[in-house]
Each structure stands twice: as C-alpha cells, then as structure tokens.
Design a protein around this motif. Structure first.
Motif: not given
Length: 209
Positions: A77-98
């Motif tokens: 949500h936009k109210s959360i001051p979370f600054q994203v640095e890196h995104v790791l996506k699984d090509s098999n659609g099983r996990f996502l790491i922010i």
C-alpha cells in the motif's frame, strides 16, 4: 527507534482471471485493511497486472507463470514507506522476493506457492537464497505442506510431505524463523484449506517471520 505496525494478509485466490473475482478479492483486502498483501495462484500474466493496479493504491510486483496455473503477487500500500531495492522473480511462478527498507529496517518480503508434491529440493534451493538475504524476513504463502502433523491436519497424521516438512523445519531453525500464528495459538485447531481428495481440512498457509 520507530515501531511500525502493519496489517498483512496472505491468500491463495485460485485465479484472478475474471473481473468478478478481482473485485471480490480487492474488496476483501480492503475490508481487512491489509497494507501488505501476498497472493498465490493469481493465474495472471505480467501484461494483465494493470487490472489489479487500477484497484490497488500502491506498488504491485508479480512472478507469473501462465494464465491457468501458479503465479504469485505482492502488493504494498502507498501508505507504507517501503523502499524497494531488488526484486527476484521465479520464472516458474512459485516465489517472489522483494528486498528493501522500511524506515530504518532492512526487510525482505517473500511470497511462496509451494509444489503440491513432496519436493524438498524446491525448499532447499529457496531457503538457501533466503539465507543470503540481509535483514528481517516476512515469509508468507501457501506451502502446500502442513508443518505440524497433529495440529495442522483434521485427519491427524500426514505422511504425504515428510521430506518437505523436514527441510522447512530445518531451515526455520537455522534461520530463526517462527510460525507466528502457531506461537500465538499453541493449541488452537484452525484450518485454511479443504481437500476433497483426502476429505480433510489442513493449515498449509503460513506466515514465517
């Protein structure tokens, strides 16, 4: 030190292919007042995430697979001051790491949709990635595995995912991860999934922190 309290939600939504389903899911999230949301089985391609973005005031990240299986999504949500640095996506659609920062806290948001079969290698590889991360972790999702054989299955003993269960518990211990709901409800029997095949309820959806 600033303390921030954030409502999080995790949901295996079993497909977001129709506008009706999208409206149902987003309405429920709004009622929950959740600010960080972990969705599994979105069945939504990257090109279709605008359908969610139009209804979510904030950041959306996804790791899709196909239009009829898998896919995970994290919404902040936009109210959360979370600054994203890196995104790791699984090509098999099983996990996502922010990976990012919430104020002065290094924080990793990890969404998992585990395999249905007993697949310890999937979790070994994933938790090895997690062990390299710096900072705190919020791991949420559908593990497709009951961690407590007596308390997390209405039918009692569950011998279907023994190797997977062992690997998850091993890494939980090594990484100091806690099943936060069970910690707060040590004796409660409550489930998140019904299996028509096994005619049993189970708790296979978790927050590990």
């Amino acid at each position: 030190m600033t303390e921030v309290l954030i409502d999080c939600a995790s949901w295996n939504c079993r497909g977001l292919r129709t506008l009706v389903k999208i409206k149902q899911v987003t309405s429920r999230i709004k009622n929950l007042k959740a600010k960080i949301v972990f969705l599994q089985e979105t069945h939504m391609l990257d090109s279709e995430t605008n359908r969610m973005k139009r209804r979510w005031p904030g950041q959306i990240f996804s790791a899709p697979y196909s239009s009829n299986s898998r896919g995970v999504m994290i919404m902040i949500h936009k109210s959360i001051p979370f600054q994203v640095e890196h995104v790791l996506k699984d090509s098999n659609g099983r996990f996502l790491i922010i990976q990012g920062n919430l104020l002065s806290t290094r924080l990793n948001l990890i969404n998992i949709y585990g395999p249905n079969e007993d697949n310890p290698n999937f979790y070994s590889n994933l938790f090895l990635k997690i062990s390299d991360l710096q900072g705190k972790c919020i791991i949420a999702g559908d593990l497709n595995c009951a961690l407590n054989q007596q308390k997390d299955k209405s039918s009692g003993m569950d011998n279907t995912h023994n190797r997977t269960r062992k690997v998850i518990k091993q890494f939980m211990k090594e990484l100091n991860l806690s099943d936060i709901w069970r910690d707060q409800n040590p004796t409660k029997l409550q489930y998140s999934c019904w299996s028509g095949t096994h005619k049993a309820y189970s708790r296979i959806d978790y927050f590990l922190v």
